[in-house]
Write a protein that holds these residues in place. Structure first.
Motif, PDB file in Angstrom:
ATOM      1  N   TYR A  92       0.832  -1.211   0.000  1.00  0.00           N
ATOM      2  CA  TYR A  92       0.000   0.000   0.000  1.00  0.00           C
ATOM      3  C   TYR A  92       0.863   1.255   0.000  1.00  0.00           C
ATOM      4  O   TYR A  92       0.596   2.224   0.709  1.00  0.00           O
ATOM      5  CB  TYR A  92      -0.984   0.005   1.175  1.00  0.00           C
ATOM      6  N   LEU A  93       1.911   1.229  -0.829  1.00  0.00           N
ATOM      7  CA  LEU A  93       2.808   2.377  -0.996  1.00  0.00           C
ATOM      8  C   LEU A  93       3.071   2.576  -2.487  1.00  0.00           C
ATOM      9  O   LEU A  93       3.373   1.615  -3.206  1.00  0.00           O
ATOM     10  CB  LEU A  93       4.129   2.154  -0.258  1.00  0.00           C
ATOM     11  N   LYS A  94       2.942   3.811  -2.924  1.00  0.00           N
ATOM     12  CA  LYS A  94       3.176   4.143  -4.327  1.00  0.00           C
ATOM     13  C   LYS A  94       4.648   3.939  -4.661  1.00  0.00           C
ATOM     14  O   LYS A  94       5.531   4.367  -3.915  1.00  0.00           O
ATOM     15  CB  LYS A  94       2.763   5.609  -4.561  1.00  0.00           C
ATOM     16  N   ASP A  95       4.917   3.278  -5.782  1.00  0.00           N
ATOM     17  CA  ASP A  95       6.304   3.061  -6.229  1.00  0.00           C
ATOM     18  C   ASP A  95       7.059   4.384  -6.314  1.00  0.00           C
ATOM     19  O   ASP A  95       6.541   5.362  -6.839  1.00  0.00           O
ATOM     20  CB  ASP A  95       6.336   2.400  -7.613  1.00  0.00           C
ATOM     21  N   GLY A  96       8.278   4.392  -5.791  1.00  0.00           N
ATOM     22  CA  GLY A  96       9.161   5.542  -5.935  1.00  0.00           C
ATOM     23  C   GLY A  96       8.750   6.788  -5.166  1.00  0.00           C
ATOM     24  O   GLY A  96       9.199   7.881  -5.497  1.00  0.00           O
ATOM     25  N   ASP A  97       7.888   6.652  -4.164  1.00  0.00           N
ATOM     26  CA  ASP A  97       7.429   7.815  -3.398  1.00  0.00           C
ATOM     27  C   ASP A  97       8.591   8.384  -2.576  1.00  0.00           C
ATOM     28  O   ASP A  97       9.007   7.803  -1.575  1.00  0.00           O
ATOM     29  CB  ASP A  97       6.269   7.423  -2.487  1.00  0.00           C
ATOM     30  N   ALA A  98       9.123   9.519  -3.010  1.00  0.00           N
ATOM     31  CA  ALA A  98      10.305  10.127  -2.380  1.00  0.00           C
ATOM     32  C   ALA A  98      10.019  10.664  -0.986  1.00  0.00           C
ATOM     33  O   ALA A  98      10.948  10.951  -0.229  1.00  0.00           O
ATOM     34  CB  ALA A  98      10.840  11.249  -3.262  1.00  0.00           C
ATOM     35  N   ARG A  99       8.757  10.778  -0.616  1.00  0.00           N
ATOM     36  CA  ARG A  99       8.410  11.262   0.734  1.00  0.00           C
ATOM     37  C   ARG A  99       8.647  10.204   1.802  1.00  0.00           C
ATOM     38  O   ARG A  99       8.733  10.518   2.990  1.00  0.00           O
ATOM     39  CB  ARG A  99       6.943  11.703   0.773  1.00  0.00           C
ATOM     40  N   ILE A 100       8.764   8.949   1.389  1.00  0.00           N
ATOM     41  CA  ILE A 100       8.961   7.844   2.337  1.00  0.00           C
ATOM     42  C   ILE A 100      10.439   7.757   2.699  1.00  0.00           C
ATOM     43  O   ILE A 100      11.287   7.580   1.830  1.00  0.00           O
ATOM     44  CB  ILE A 100       8.477   6.507   1.734  1.00  0.00           C
ATOM     45  N   ILE A 101      10.726   7.868   3.998  1.00  0.00           N
ATOM     46  CA  ILE A 101      12.111   7.766   4.473  1.00  0.00           C
ATOM     47  C   ILE A 101      12.502   6.296   4.603  1.00  0.00           C
ATOM     48  O   ILE A 101      13.591   5.892   4.222  1.00  0.00           O
ATOM     49  CB  ILE A 101      12.281   8.516   5.806  1.00  0.00           C
ATOM     50  N   ALA A 102      11.596   5.490   5.139  1.00  0.00           N
ATOM     51  CA  ALA A 102      11.846   4.055   5.313  1.00  0.00           C
ATOM     52  C   ALA A 102      10.514   3.354   5.521  1.00  0.00           C
ATOM     53  O   ALA A 102       9.546   3.971   5.971  1.00  0.00           O
ATOM     54  CB  ALA A 102      12.755   3.823   6.514  1.00  0.00           C
ATOM     55  N   HIS A 103      10.468   2.053   5.192  1.00  0.00           N
ATOM     56  CA  HIS A 103       9.245   1.283   5.457  1.00  0.00           C
ATOM     57  C   HIS A 103       9.554  -0.206   5.500  1.00  0.00           C
ATOM     58  O   HIS A 103      10.490  -0.688   4.863  1.00  0.00           O
ATOM     59  CB  HIS A 103       8.157   1.569   4.418  1.00  0.00           C
ATOM     60  N   THR A 104       8.730  -0.910   6.270  1.00  0.00           N
ATOM     61  CA  THR A 104       8.777  -2.367   6.271  1.00  0.00           C
ATOM     62  C   THR A 104       7.747  -2.853   5.256  1.00  0.00           C
ATOM     63  O   THR A 104       6.954  -2.068   4.737  1.00  0.00           O
ATOM     64  CB  THR A 104       8.413  -2.952   7.654  1.00  0.00           C
TER      65      THR A 104
END
Length: 148
Positions: A92-104
């Protein structure tokens, strides 16, 4: 003399391991749509930081899956909204979303995942948070990330 050198070396090794241990945390998620903490504190001395996500519930990921996403607080809801269309296979995360610092990744019952990121991506002057991007979960599953 030799035993003194060994003792000092062991003490130095133990100290370095303790310092490394401070650069990680474990966050548990449940079937009740909750994290076991509302705050992640990162010491400024950490070069990298690791978050381990656990799921102590009994439901599978397609029913009650959870992930942990770190971003600026202002970006949390927009990231979750934009990720809805991505689906579970993309966490449930858009590919290449630069706002994301890190995610599992999205995990289900009794599963774990972890993510390690470069602390230099954080700026002490900014406000950061963490949340679950599974649809609807951000309303209850969120907290702050503080650099101290």
């Amino acid at each position: 003399m030799f035993s003194k050198v060994v003792a000092v070396s062991l003490l130095a090794l133990a100290s370095s391991q303790l310092m490394a241990a401070e650069c990680k945390t474990t966050v548990d998620s449940t079937d009740q749509m909750s994290f076991n903490t509302k705050e992640i504190v990162i010491d400024k001395s950490c070069k990298t930081f690791t978050v381990e996500l656990t799921h102590s519930g009994s439901l599978p990921k397609n029913v009650m899956g959870h992930n942990l996403v770190i971003s600026k607080e202002a970006d949390m809801q927009p990231i979750a909204t934009d990720g809805l269309a991505a689906g579970i296979d993309k966490n449930y995360l858009k590919d290449g979303d630069a706002r994301i610092i890190a995610h599992t990744k999205i995990i289900g019952a009794k599963e774990t995942d972890s993510v390690t990121f470069d602390v230099s991506k954080l700026n002490a002057a900014e406000k950061y948070g963490f949340f679950c991007s599974f649809p609807g979960h951000i309303s209850m599953m969120k907290g702050t990330v503080t650099l101290k």
